[in-house]
Design a protein around this motif. Sequence first.
Motif, short mmCIF file in Angstrom:
data_model
loop_
_atom_site.label_atom_id
_atom_site.label_comp_id
_atom_site.label_asym_id
_atom_site.label_seq_id
_atom_site.Cartn_x
_atom_site.Cartn_y
_atom_site.Cartn_z
N ILE A 11 2.51 25.71 27.93
CA ILE A 11 3.55 26.72 28.16
C ILE A 11 4.48 26.67 26.95
N GLN A 12 4.77 27.82 26.36
CA GLN A 12 5.74 27.86 25.25
C GLN A 12 7.07 27.32 25.78
N GLY A 13 7.62 26.32 25.10
CA GLY A 13 8.83 25.67 25.58
C GLY A 13 10.10 26.06 24.84
N LYS A 50 -9.48 13.37 7.42
CA LYS A 50 -10.20 14.60 7.78
C LYS A 50 -11.26 14.29 8.84
N VAL A 51 -11.24 15.08 9.93
CA VAL A 51 -12.18 14.84 11.05
C VAL A 51 -12.87 16.15 11.42
N SER A 52 -13.69 16.11 12.46
CA SER A 52 -14.34 17.34 12.90
C SER A 52 -13.36 18.16 13.75
N LEU A 53 -13.60 19.46 13.83
CA LEU A 53 -12.69 20.34 14.58
C LEU A 53 -12.53 19.88 16.03
N ASP A 54 -13.62 19.47 16.66
CA ASP A 54 -13.54 19.02 18.06
C ASP A 54 -12.56 17.86 18.23
N ASP A 55 -12.45 17.04 17.18
CA ASP A 55 -11.56 15.86 17.27
C ASP A 55 -10.09 16.21 17.11
N THR A 56 -9.78 17.48 16.86
CA THR A 56 -8.36 17.87 16.76
C THR A 56 -7.91 18.66 17.99
N VAL A 57 -8.83 18.89 18.92
CA VAL A 57 -8.51 19.71 20.09
C VAL A 57 -7.96 18.83 21.21
N GLU A 58 -6.84 19.30 21.82
CA GLU A 58 -6.25 18.59 22.97
C GLU A 58 -6.15 17.08 22.70
N LYS A 59 -5.51 16.73 21.60
CA LYS A 59 -5.33 15.31 21.23
C LYS A 59 -4.58 14.56 22.33
N LYS A 60 -4.92 13.29 22.49
CA LYS A 60 -4.22 12.46 23.50
C LYS A 60 -2.84 12.03 22.99
N ALA A 61 -2.75 11.80 21.67
CA ALA A 61 -1.47 11.37 21.08
C ALA A 61 -1.31 12.01 19.71
N ASP A 62 -0.07 12.07 19.23
CA ASP A 62 0.17 12.63 17.90
C ASP A 62 -0.58 11.81 16.86
N ARG A 209 22.01 32.36 22.23
CA ARG A 209 21.19 31.84 23.34
C ARG A 209 20.85 30.37 23.15
N LEU A 210 20.53 29.73 24.27
CA LEU A 210 20.20 28.31 24.26
C LEU A 210 18.68 28.14 24.39
N SER A 211 18.09 27.27 23.56
CA SER A 211 16.67 26.92 23.67
C SER A 211 16.60 25.40 23.79
N VAL A 212 16.06 24.92 24.90
CA VAL A 212 16.12 23.47 25.16
C VAL A 212 14.79 22.71 25.11
N GLN A 213 13.78 23.24 24.49
CA GLN A 213 12.50 22.52 24.40
C GLN A 213 12.06 22.02 25.78
N VAL A 214 11.83 23.00 26.65
CA VAL A 214 11.48 22.75 28.05
C VAL A 214 10.32 21.76 28.19
N HIS A 215 9.33 21.84 27.29
CA HIS A 215 8.15 20.97 27.38
C HIS A 215 8.51 19.50 27.29
N LYS A 216 9.59 19.19 26.56
CA LYS A 216 9.97 17.78 26.42
C LYS A 216 10.59 17.24 27.71
N TYR A 217 11.31 18.10 28.42
CA TYR A 217 11.87 17.69 29.72
C TYR A 217 10.74 17.53 30.74
N LEU A 218 9.69 18.34 30.59
CA LEU A 218 8.57 18.30 31.54
C LEU A 218 7.55 17.22 31.18
N GLY A 219 7.65 16.67 29.97
CA GLY A 219 6.68 15.65 29.54
C GLY A 219 5.29 16.22 29.32
N ILE A 220 5.24 17.49 28.89
CA ILE A 220 3.95 18.11 28.56
C ILE A 220 3.92 18.38 27.05
N ASN A 221 2.75 18.76 26.54
CA ASN A 221 2.66 19.12 25.13
C ASN A 221 3.36 20.44 24.84
#
Length: 221
Positions: A11-13, A50-62, A209-221
């Motif tokens: 979700i765009q945060g 440098k890795v394969s494209l599949d290895d950059t999708v939905e990474k578990k950690a930064d 307007r206020l933008s609060v990075q909603v994803h960080k409060y939700l603990g999602i990417n």
Amino acid sequence: MYKINEIFETIQGEASFTGTPAIFLRLQGCPVGCAWCDTKQTWEVDNVYKVSLDDTVEKKADSDHWADASAEQIFNLFVDRAYRAKHVVITGGEPCMYDLNPVCELLHANGYSTQIETSGTFEILAPAQTWVTVSPKINMRGGYDVLTSAMQRADEIKHPIAMQKHVAELEELFAKTGVTPKLVYLQPISQKVSATKLAIETCIEKNWRLSVQVHKYLGIN
Ligand SMILES: C[S@@+](CC[C@H](N)C(=O)[O-])C[C@H]1O[C@@H](n2cnc3c(N)ncnc32)[C@H](O)[C@@H]1O
Ligand SMILES: Nc1nc2[nH]cc(C(=O)O)c2c(=O)[nH]1
Ligand code: SF4
Ligand SMILES: [Mg+2]
């Protein structure tokens, strides 16, 4: 070819599209060097990682791993992964280090809307329909002429703040460029309580307007 740090559906945060399901395309590389940057893993393009494209999708950690991909490979991946979101956010790193026309045009032709998150330090190469969020990096690397044209192109301005001087430098930039943006968002840096308080007070005072990075409060990417 684009250098991809990660691709994920979430979700765009931030800012106007907050709450919108979106596919995020995070590109590798940024020379700007903001001290408080929350994606420092995207700064360097190191061939060792440098890795394969599949290895950059939905990474578990930064991570600073990245993969090469063409516009077609990116679009095919969206189809293969059966992503449902129809809004694509291209971020980084600094996405405007790349010509974003090919990928945006292909996505538009296939029914997606696109949005770019950029620092305004590189020329914006993207179609007119692309929503452009400029988070102007003031007194950082990149020329003033480029920043001015980015400000003119911007559909919204989103400015991370923690101190009063960050508000002052934004207003100075509006005065210097002669740009009065339609939409101005203040985004507290790293969810700091004092930054959030300052952003709330300033938004009320200036009718921004206020933008609060909603994803960080939700603990999602
Ligand atoms: C990581 S940057 C990538 C795109 C581009 N380089 C830019 O700066 O706009 C995405 C957004 O996050 C913001 N940002 C980065 N670190 C942040 C932090 N610690 N707190 C709040 N916003 C942050 C940036 O200003 C930008 O609006
Ligand atoms: N959910 C979510 N929304 C975002 N909006 C801007 C992001 C970014 O890192 O550019 C971001 C991000 O990383 N995740
Ligand atoms: S311009 Fe964006 S990606 Fe680059 S250091 Fe600053 S916030 Fe991070
Ligand atoms: Mg982020």
